[in-house]
Design a protein around this motif. Structure first.
Motif, PDB file in Angstrom:
ATOM      1  N   ASP A  68       0.577  -0.893  -0.357  1.00 45.67           N
ATOM      2  CA  ASP A  68      -0.367   0.270   0.056  1.00 45.67           C
ATOM      3  C   ASP A  68       0.853   1.190   0.114  1.00 45.67           C
ATOM      4  OD1 ASP A  68      -1.772   1.282   0.304  1.00 45.67           O
ATOM      5  OD2 ASP A  68      -3.386   0.589   1.875  1.00 45.67           O
ATOM      6  N   ASN A  69       2.032   1.318   0.751  1.00 50.60           N
ATOM      7  CA  ASN A  69       3.067   2.451   1.071  1.00 50.60           C
ATOM      8  C   ASN A  69       4.330   2.141   0.167  1.00 50.60           C
ATOM      9  OD1 ASN A  69       1.071   3.172   3.311  1.00 50.60           O
ATOM     10  ND2 ASN A  69       2.418   2.183   4.386  1.00 50.60           N
TER      11      ASN A  69
ATOM     12  N   PRO B  43       4.068   3.371  -8.691  1.00 47.60           N
ATOM     13  CA  PRO B  43       2.836   2.281  -8.386  1.00 47.60           C
ATOM     14  C   PRO B  43       2.991   0.759  -8.474  1.00 47.60           C
ATOM     15  CG  PRO B  43       3.189   3.264  -9.765  1.00 47.60           C
ATOM     16  CD  PRO B  43       4.000   3.362  -9.100  1.00 47.60           C
TER      17      PRO B  43
ATOM     18  N   CYS C 129      -3.080  -2.951  -3.426  1.00 48.54           N
ATOM     19  CA  CYS C 129      -2.069  -2.203  -4.231  1.00 48.54           C
ATOM     20  C   CYS C 129      -2.890  -1.357  -4.808  1.00 48.54           C
ATOM     21  CB  CYS C 129      -2.436  -3.572  -5.993  1.00 48.54           C
ATOM     22  SG  CYS C 129      -1.579  -5.365  -5.656  1.00 48.54           S
ATOM     23  N   HIS C 130      -2.327  -0.254  -5.793  1.00 50.71           N
ATOM     24  CA  HIS C 130      -2.514   0.965  -5.790  1.00 50.71           C
ATOM     25  C   HIS C 130      -4.200   0.913  -7.666  1.00 50.71           C
ATOM     26  CE1 HIS C 130       1.501   1.577  -4.665  1.00 50.71           C
ATOM     27  NE2 HIS C 130       0.424   2.062  -3.925  1.00 50.71           N
TER      28      HIS C 130
ATOM     29  N   GLY D  53      -0.320   4.233 -12.865  1.00 49.45           N
ATOM     30  CA  GLY D  53      -1.870   4.207 -12.248  1.00 49.45           C
ATOM     31  C   GLY D  53      -2.834   4.347 -12.453  1.00 49.45           C
TER      32      GLY D  53
END
Length: 720
Positions: free
Chosen positions: A101-102, A106, A126-127, A209
């Motif tokens: 997440d962080n 992307p 995931c982004h 993304g």
């Protein structure tokens, strides 16, 4: 050296667009599942990617042909000895997916095939998510079906992505979405053909993304605490109406989502880990997981040591509801051409209509395209003679329960196929050895007992007689699996397994009725115990004539413990067949066409004329617990007899048969798990007390008495 352990489950490839692709490919496994030991490998891959110069983004996809990630490895949970250890598993998942997440670049999930449970939780971290439009692609969080909740952040990420109502629906039902359904609610960002899935994901990662559109009314729910709480209260009431309070997981899911939405993600994650640990240690989750492992192990079994024959053509004898249903699942699930024979064109048309109507329902719900319906229907044909049956590898007979008729059909099929065709009878009461008594090729005769309605009931009983050969057994088990069924191999004796354990349960419910308990009180007692419907509701659904037909056969074979009260004969003789002819224990009058759209249809009522018919004035003196105990104890006793007589091969098969065949409460794990949880000695003690009060039929069988004496259980006492 353990080569399985030494092979990595992840590999990183750098594409010329400066995008890294992480392939998940668990070694020596058909499907990808997440294991605790993979965390270190995955973090190392992320670190490797981060240290790669000029990298613009990452794609996570599967190295398997037909699945993304089917979920987490459930055996990890079985190894937890307390709730703290289970909570720690959840926290480890949080840490791992937080890294995704962080991540500074992307990360795009490219999904093809099953993306379930922990697999979807990884994708949620995931982004962006892109999935294939393939029929195999399914997304969902089925943890509730194991008595659990999503434990790796799913309860927090999902509602923030798609809104609370959609998120609760997915988590509380465990249902799986197809690609276009997932796109519609915003779970994925794009749906593309599998052939370009990876290329599209790589380009998206390269571009940085996607920016998600706002789902307006869902977002308002997130910002308004009042609206949120209304949604949570509504979800709780709806869940309780379905679970009757027997399953703790739905309530925990709602609580955890509510905590995260009202108090922030940090509080939500902490509550998720705590609740996950608590649920893992519940007996309900243990029972549901035992069923999961049982079904999984059964899928890998063939029923015999022989290799099955590849079925290419199916014949079905009889165009009634059972025949029509068998043809439907053979064509729609099994993808097999089916030829239906009936004595009249009307019967053939009825069977074809059955499939058409079921497929049209799927088309109307957008679960099937019209062209797919046409393709399935093209596999089903009909005839009033045996034209085309000479090519059938298997013929499934689904005609009236008439021994002479079934034997005649065996002879006719043998004549046109020169004994090459397997003859599988869908009889529910006639012993298979009797059907095969005059056969030239008895080794090709077998029972294949479906349950009604065929398209919905997951179980089939495969019943070889003593002359059935191993190849026939293996072929029929494989055929049932291809139809999407769970198959248990059972012994050839009256009632087989499922109907034999169901019969005393139904008879005792009728005995309670004769003694003054009302129909609704008895049905409510067994629903409160955990059955999906009560015994009289069940009889009405399957047909009172069908449900009682086997009783004389069981009495003749096993004696008076299967003898039903005369009241049941009076009901049958009054032409009460249940729902199918609108006359049963309940009334089935048509709802008035003038019923206003905002008013609910009236609740179905008991047909009180039943009481005068059997000469009873109900006064409900027994408690629900007493009624349930009487009905269930007879079922348990008969299940133990079936195991002792080798009608079923194992307690595992007996549990699967009872849960999937008659709806024995899954949260108990089946009759054998239930007896273990009660304690065999306590079970025997209860039966002995009932025998003193209500007769010899309750006396515990020899197997249970011996097990109680030796302090034995049906399953090992330690975690499997």
């Amino acid at each position: 050296m353990d080569t399985k352990a030494s092979q990595p489950a992840f590999r990183l490839e750098i594409y010329n667009e400066n995008v890294g692709v992480i392939f998940i490919d668990v070694p020596n496994e058909k499907v990808n599942t997440l294991k605790a030991e993979f965390a270190e490998q995955f973090l190392a891959i992320l670190q490797q990617a981060q240290s790669t110069s000029g990298l613009k983004g990452l794609v996570i996809t599967s190295g398997k042909k037909d699945n993304f990630i089917a979920g987490a490895d459930i055996s990890m949970i079985a190894n937890c000895e307390n709730k703290e250890q289970a909570s720690e598993l959840s926290k480890e998942g949080h840490l791992l997916f937080d890294k995704i997440d962080n991540y500074p670049l992307p990360i795009i999930a490219a999904i093809h095939g099953a993306c379930l449970g922990g697999g979807l939780e990884l994708a949620l971290a995931c982004h962006a998510r892109i999935c294939s439009n393939d029929e195999k692609t399914r997304l969902g969080l089925p943890e509730v079906q194991l008595g659990l909740l999503p434990g790796s952040g799913g309860t927090q990420r999902l509602p923030r992505l798609i809104g609370i109502p959609h998120a609760l629906d997915l988590m509380l039902t465990g249902r799986q979405l197809r690609a276009k359904q997932a796109l519609k609610i915003g779970l994925v960002d794009d749906v593309v053909p599998e052939s370009i899935l990876l290329d599209v994901a790589v380009q998206l990662a390269k571009k940085g993304g996607v920016k998600r559109p706002v789902i307006h009314w869902q977002q308002r729910l997130l910002s308004s605490k009042l609206l949120r709480n209304q949604v949570f209260n509504s979800a709780k009431q709806k869940a309780l109406s379905k679970t009757k309070g027997h399953y703790p997981a739905p309530d925990k899911i709602i609580q955890v989502v509510k905590t995260g939405m009202n108090n922030g993600a940090k509080a939500g994650y902490a509550q998720e880990a705590k609740a996950f640990g608590e649920l893992v240690m519940t007996p309900e989750s243990a029972a549901l997981r035992s069923l999961f492992f049982a079904v999984t192990s059964l899928k890998n079994e063939t029923g015999s040591k022989a290799k099955p024959i590849n079925i290419q053509q199916v014949g079905v004898l009889g165009g009634g509801l059972m025949g029509g249903g068998i043809a439907y699942i053979s064509a729609s699930q099994g993808k097999l051409p089916v030829r239906i024979k009936d004595i009249s064109d009307k019967g053939v048309a009825q069977a074809l209509r059955y499939s058409w109507d079921l497929l049209t329902q799927r088309v109307s719900k957008r679960r099937l395209l019209a062209r797919e319906r046409a393709a399935i229907m093209s596999k089903i044909s009909g005839t009033v003679n045996y034209q085309g049956f000479e090519k059938a590898d298997i013929v499934v007979e689904a005609v009236f329960e008439d021994l002479a008729l079934k034997q005649k059909m065996v002879a006719e099929i043998e004549q046109i196929s020169d004994g090459k065709t397997i003859f599988a009878s869908n009889t529910s009461s006639l012993p298979i050895h009797q059907i095969a008594a005059q056969a030239q090729y008895p080794e090709k005769i077998i029972g294949l007992h479906y349950f009604s309605p065929v398209d919905k009931m997951p179980l089939v009983e495969v019943i070889p007689h003593k002359h059935t050969d191993d190849t026939t057994i293996a072929t029929v088990v494989a055929f049932a699996k291809r139809q999407g069924k769970t198959a248990i191999v059972v012994g050839d004796d009256a009632g087989f397994y499922v109907n034999r354990i169901l019969a005393p349960y139904l008879c005792e419910a009728t005995q309670c009725l004769v003694q003054g308990e009302s129909i609704e009180h008895i049905d409510s007692a067994l629903v409160s115990f955990g059955f999906p419907v009560g015994p009289f509701n069940l009889l009405d659904e399957v047909g009172i004539d069908v449900g009682t037909k086997i009783l004389p056969i069981l009495v003749a074979r096993f004696g008076d413990r299967f003898k039903a009260p005369e009241a049941l004969d009076k009901v049958v003789n009054d032409d009460r067949k249940g729902k199918k002819n609108g006359r049963g224990f309940y009334e089935y009058g048509h709802t008035s066409s003038k019923l206003l759209f905002w008013k609910k249809a009236p609740k179905r009522q008991v047909d009180k004329r039943i009481y005068a018919l059997i000469g009873v004035q109900p006064d409900n003196k027994l408690s629900k617990t007493d009624i349930a105990q009487r009905c269930v104890m007879l079922m348990l006793n008969e299940a133990a007899r079936c195991l002792d007589e080798k009608i079923i091969r194992s307690a595992r098969d007996g549990d699967i048969g009872a849960v999937f065949g008659i709806g024995f409460p899954p949260f108990f794990g089946g009759p054998f798990r239930y007896m273990d949880s009660l304690g065999i000695a306590k079970t025997v003690e209860t039966m002995q007390a009932l025998a003193k009060s209500h007769g010899e039929k309750f006396s515990p069988c020899d197997l249970l008495c011996q097990m109680a004496k030796d302090n034995q259980t049906f399953y090992p006492t330690q975690s499997e």
